[in-house]
Each structure stands twice: as C-alpha cells, then as structure tokens.
Scaffold this active site. Structure first.
Site: not given
Length: 301
Positions: A173, A219, A250
């Site tokens: 991320s 995601d 995610h």
C-alpha cells in the site's frame, strides 16, 4: 500476455557480471564450433552471487527455504521506526543481498511479518521496518526504506553479512508506494516490489530499477486499473512485471500467500542474485493458479 520489452540497464553493478557472462558464453559457443570446448564450470562458480540449491516449483512455494535463519530487533531511530532483521545463519557462502520492506498506512511490521522468514530462508537478509508514524506518506516511507538500507549495510549488527551493492525494496500500500519512490530516487537498487502500491503521482517514467507491481483484483482502495496505468509508465528500458491476484482485496498480503511468495522469490533471485535458474518460473509464468493477469518484459535478464 507476455512480450519482450527490454533488457536491464548494463550500467547497474549486478548487470556488469551478466555482460561478462555473455562474453564468456560467446567464447564457449565458438569453442564448441571448433570442437575444442572444455567442460563448463558449475553455475555457482560462474555466478558469484548465486545462493542455495537448484530451485523447483515446490521449493519456491515452500513456507521455509533451504537456509536456517535468525533475527535481531532494531530500536527506533536512524531515520525510521525500528524493525526486525532476518538473516541466514550460514557464513560459508559469502554475503547476501538484502531487502527492506515497509508496511502500509496504519500498518505495522507484524501485520506482514510472514515475509521476513519466508524470504530470508531463501537466501536474503530481510529488514522489516516500522515507520516513524503510522500515517507516513509514500515519500516519507521511501526515505525511511533508504535509511533502513543504509543502517543495515553500515551500522547494523549483521552488516558484514550483507552485500551493499545488491539491495532491494518492497512494501504494501503506502509502503509499496514508498518502495517505488525509493526506486525512483536510488536507481542503483537492484529490484523493487510494490504490493497494491499507492503512489500519488502514479508516474514511474523515470524508474530505472527492475520493478514488479502486484494488483489485487477486488481492491477498491488501489484498484487494478490505477496500477495498470502506472505500470504502463515504466520505461521500455526498465525490466518490469505486473501480477493481478484473483479475487484478492487490498490487504491480501496480511496472510501468508504462496501466490505472492512463489513470484516474489524468483523476482528477487533474478535481479538481486543474477540467478537465471529462477527465470523459468516467470518467463513464462509457470503456474497461473490464483493469478488473473500477468504482464512482463521477459526474458528479464
């Protein structure tokens, strides 16, 4: 989906060995034509960076690799929030390449800590870092990843085990965005991997580091469409890969994943260790199970 887009930059330190190997290979071919070729040496002698036994599909998917490992905790400071270093205990094979990894927004290293032993047992020194603050930006995380590599190679208790010319970054991320940011700022890195990476600019047009991007099919925070666009900005002169994990969200990386490990390990082995034995697993991708899209610049090396 695969197509050959480029070869790696010859100016990179680890690529110089490949140039020498290519020259040596030409000499061997000429010798064969003349009927005078001598037996070739073992690959380990030919490639000074190669570590570990010959890989198999089972070995790259295994939860534990061929190297016994140990770990050491690092306190906050030195430009980052501390973390854990995992390293092979074997000192008979020389130094190892190293990887610094950052968690994502509001995440801590324990949330993705399975990566430490999984990668280190394959023959890498792995530094899972904590960030200075849980909401640090990708740029800040990139700075911290580079600081962690500098600490690892210059001041850490395991610095003599690390080859400072063979370093890589990774992250999830915002940490993945940090890894890509670090690659943009330090082109001497040997590899970068972003897992569902968030990079505000979405622009990797100056990237010179072999880069693998993972997208998660479901995601909604960093959707595959955004990552496909970002992947397409990587120059044709830079080795690159794009893998979309089927049905994943995610935070898929938060649990041990064979689909991630069996593709991350070859990427790092190819570009950190110049180990062409691992090319078979990515060029072409030998197992598409759990992977809905795959793009690449094969043959990579």
């Amino acid at each position: 989906m695969s197509q050959h887009e480029s070869t790696a930059l010859a100016s990179r330190p680890a690529r110089a060995w490949l140039a020498r190997k290519a020259v040596a290979g030409t000499a061997v071919v000429l010798g064969l034509v003349a009927g005078m070729a001598a037996p070739q040496p073992a690959l380990a002698a030919d490639n000074p960076y190669q570590r570990g036994p010959n890989p198999t599909a089972a070995s790259i998917a295994a939860t534990t690799g061929p190297f016994a490992i140990a770990s050491v905790s690092v306190a906050r400071g030195n430009g980052f929030g501390g973390g854990v270093i995992y390293y092979p205990t074997d000192t008979s094979q020389g130094t190892f390449g190293a990887i610094a990894i950052s968690p994502g927004l509001n995440g801590t290293w324990p949330g993705i800590a399975w990566l430490g032993p999984r990668l280190a047992s394959q023959g890498f020194v792995v530094f899972g870092i904590e960030t200075n603050n849980l909401n640090d930006s990708p740029t800040s995380r990139g700075t911290q990843l580079l600081a962690a590599l500098d600490y690892l190679t210059q001041r850490s208790s395991v610095r003599t085990r690390v080859d400072a010319t063979r370093l890589a970054v990774a992250g999830h991320s915002m940490g993945g965005g940090g890894a890509l940011d670090a690659a943009l700022r330090r082109p001497s890195l040997q590899a970068a991997i972003g897992n569902a990476p968030y990079l505000p600019s979405g622009n990797l047009s100056t990237d010179r580091v072999p880069t693998l991007i993972y997208a998660m099919q479901n995601d909604t925070l960093v959707p595959p469409s955004r990552l496909t666009t970002m992947y397409n900005t990587i120059p044709a002169t830079t080795e690159r890969g794009y893998i979309q994990i089927t049905g994943a969200g995610h935070n898929y990386i938060g649990q041990p994943s064979t689909n991630l490990a069996r593709t991350m390990i070859p990427w790092f082995k190819i570009f950190i260790d110049n180990d062409t034995r691992f090319s078979q697993f990515l060029c072409p991708l030998s197992n598409m199970s759990g992977i809905s899209q795959y793009r690449n610049s094969c043959p990579l090396i």
